[in-house]
Design a protein around this motif. Structure first.
Motif, PDB file in Angstrom:
ATOM      1  N   VAL A   1     -12.625  89.653 -22.990  1.00  0.00           N
ATOM      2  CA  VAL A   1     -13.863  89.245 -23.655  1.00  0.00           C
ATOM      3  C   VAL A   1     -14.052  87.748 -23.460  1.00  0.00           C
ATOM      4  CG1 VAL A   1     -13.803  91.055 -25.396  1.00  0.00           C
ATOM      5  CG2 VAL A   1     -12.746  88.841 -25.891  1.00  0.00           C
ATOM      6  N   ARG A   2     -15.305  87.346 -23.364  1.00  0.00           N
ATOM      7  CA  ARG A   2     -15.683  85.932 -23.383  1.00  0.00           C
ATOM      8  C   ARG A   2     -15.960  85.594 -24.852  1.00  0.00           C
ATOM      9  NH1 ARG A   2     -20.825  84.636 -19.916  1.00  0.00           N
ATOM     10  NH2 ARG A   2     -19.344  85.060 -18.227  1.00  0.00           N
TER      11      ARG A   2
ATOM     12  N   ALA B   1      -6.819  82.497 -20.848  1.00  0.00           N
ATOM     13  CA  ALA B   1      -6.722  83.906 -21.224  1.00  0.00           C
ATOM     14  C   ALA B   1      -7.433  84.809 -20.230  1.00  0.00           C
ATOM     15  CB  ALA B   1      -7.299  84.113 -22.625  1.00  0.00           C
ATOM     16  N   ILE B   2      -8.474  84.311 -19.583  1.00  0.00           N
ATOM     17  CA  ILE B   2      -9.230  85.111 -18.619  1.00  0.00           C
ATOM     18  C   ILE B   2      -8.792  84.790 -17.197  1.00  0.00           C
ATOM     19  CG2 ILE B   2     -11.523  85.587 -17.675  1.00  0.00           C
ATOM     20  CD1 ILE B   2     -12.651  85.087 -20.462  1.00  0.00           C
ATOM     21  N   ARG B   3      -8.853  83.517 -16.844  1.00  0.00           N
ATOM     22  CA  ARG B   3      -8.553  83.100 -15.461  1.00  0.00           C
ATOM     23  C   ARG B   3      -7.155  83.543 -15.039  1.00  0.00           C
ATOM     24  NH1 ARG B   3      -8.497  77.745 -16.374  1.00  0.00           N
ATOM     25  NH2 ARG B   3      -6.256  77.894 -16.731  1.00  0.00           N
TER      26      ARG B   3
ATOM     27  N   HIS C   1     -15.018  87.039  -8.270  1.00  0.00           N
ATOM     28  CA  HIS C   1     -15.511  85.746  -8.733  1.00  0.00           C
ATOM     29  C   HIS C   1     -15.447  85.665 -10.261  1.00  0.00           C
ATOM     30  CE1 HIS C   1     -17.006  84.741  -4.745  1.00  0.00           C
ATOM     31  NE2 HIS C   1     -17.497  85.967  -4.669  1.00  0.00           N
ATOM     32  N   VAL C   2     -14.849  84.591 -10.732  1.00  0.00           N
ATOM     33  CA  VAL C   2     -14.771  84.313 -12.166  1.00  0.00           C
ATOM     34  C   VAL C   2     -15.703  83.145 -12.459  1.00  0.00           C
ATOM     35  CG1 VAL C   2     -13.260  83.631 -14.084  1.00  0.00           C
ATOM     36  CG2 VAL C   2     -12.380  85.111 -12.247  1.00  0.00           C
ATOM     37  N   ASP C   3     -16.637  83.360 -13.369  1.00  0.00           N
ATOM     38  CA  ASP C   3     -17.641  82.344 -13.680  1.00  0.00           C
ATOM     39  C   ASP C   3     -17.004  81.137 -14.359  1.00  0.00           C
ATOM     40  OD1 ASP C   3     -20.822  82.192 -13.824  1.00  0.00           O
ATOM     41  OD2 ASP C   3     -20.025  81.273 -15.653  1.00  0.00           O
ATOM     42  N   ALA C   4     -17.652  79.975 -14.201  1.00  0.00           N
ATOM     43  CA  ALA C   4     -17.171  78.762 -14.868  1.00  0.00           C
ATOM     44  C   ALA C   4     -17.109  78.951 -16.383  1.00  0.00           C
ATOM     45  CB  ALA C   4     -18.091  77.585 -14.527  1.00  0.00           C
ATOM     46  N   GLU C   5     -17.963  79.815 -16.912  1.00  0.00           N
ATOM     47  CA  GLU C   5     -17.973  80.103 -18.347  1.00  0.00           C
ATOM     48  C   GLU C   5     -16.659  80.755 -18.783  1.00  0.00           C
ATOM     49  OE1 GLU C   5     -20.406  79.555 -21.661  1.00  0.00           O
ATOM     50  OE2 GLU C   5     -20.703  78.783 -19.645  1.00  0.00           O
TER      51      GLU C   5
END
Length: 288
Positions: A257-258, A195-197, A186-190
């Motif tokens: 990183v976020r 770059a992350i998704r 699970h990838v958070d909406a944040e």
């Protein structure tokens, strides 16, 4: 006796003379008689015991002391405007838009020593719209990592185990699992940024996971429940995993990183914003 308010007015007169190249124009812009502007600058020089302006017949230039003091005067006046804005605002607090679910200890450490900040939790897209609509004084907006961003390391959380990195390959389905629900990362909406998704999706595909084994932005409570219920994985900061009783490890597969940009009203003092940025970096670092 010179009061603090007098100092502010005198600094404003000094800055106006410098910006507008002379006493006459500064007086016009400030809506004051020219002798008043002259008296205020002279009073400031007398109070400080230095000459701020070199006065020639047809021009006014900064003295060496004036050149050194001007940027400090700008900062002090910006801080004063921030104080006035806070005092005039609703409840006397600056609205700071932050991501939902932050560790209260982190928020407490950020606000310690920075009076007048009220935290308002909103999701990433709502924060952006609220900021663009001018409904806040400061905000943490999700951006791509950069030299001025506040970066929060991400890793994979699971319901059991600790220490060793959690591989995405553990979600691969085998023939014996055909009748069981597919386990998901699970990838958070944040973290719904390319770059992350996209990195998570590419790596999942490389490990033979199906497209539906990566979800983005489902409700947080549901994601945390599924991690406990069926062994799903959650991409998140360490502080979030620990707060929800999950084991967490940095992933060598996903060195992600976020990143947040700390945006603020232009009239907020640069020193106060830098102090806040440093507190955020230190607070997140302490909870990695």
């Amino acid at each position: 006796m010179v009061t603090d308010v007098d100092v502010v007015e005198n600094l404003e007169a000094f800055r106006a003379v410098v910006r507008h190249g002379g006493f006459t124009r500064a007086a016009e812009v400030c809506g004051l008689p020219q002798p008043v502007v002259s008296r205020r600058v002279a009073a400031l020089e007398s109070h400080l015991g230095v000459t701020l302006l070199d006065r020639a017949h047809h021009s006014v230039t900064l003295s060496e002391a004036g050149r050194r003091i001007l940027p400090l005067a700008d900062e002090l006046l910006n801080q004063w405007r921030s104080i006035e804005a806070i005092a005039a605002g609703s409840g006397g607090a600056s609205q700071f838009l932050v991501p939902p679910g932050l560790d209260p200890r982190l928020l407490a450490s950020v606000r310690r020593g920075l009076a007048g900040i009220e935290f308002v939790e909103e999701d990433a897209e709502v924060r952006r719209r609220s900021w663009e609509a001018g409904r806040a004084d400061l905000a943490l907006l999700v951006v791509e990592p950069g030299p001025r961003t506040v970066d929060v390391p991400l890793g994979l959380a699971c319901a059991e185990g600790e220490g060793a990195p959690v591989p995405l390959s553990r979600l691969r389905r085998f023939a014996r699992d055909r009748e069981l629900p597919a386990r998901v990362v699970h990838v958070d909406a944040e973290d719904d940024v390319p770059a992350i998704r996209d990195t998570v999706a590419r790596l999942a595909q490389a490990y033979g996971l199906r497209a539906d084994q990566v979800t983005v932005g489902i409700p947080r409570a549901e994601a945390h429940t599924l991690v406990h219920e069926r062994g799903d994985l959650l991409l998140c900061p360490r502080s979030e995993a620990l707060r929800h009783g999950l084991a967490w490890s940095a992933s060598t597969e996903l060195p992600l990183v976020r990143a947040y940009a700390l945006v603020h009203r232009e009239d907020l003092a640069a020193s106060a914003v830098e102090a806040l940025r440093a507190k955020l970096l230190r607070a997140w670092s302490d909870r990695r």
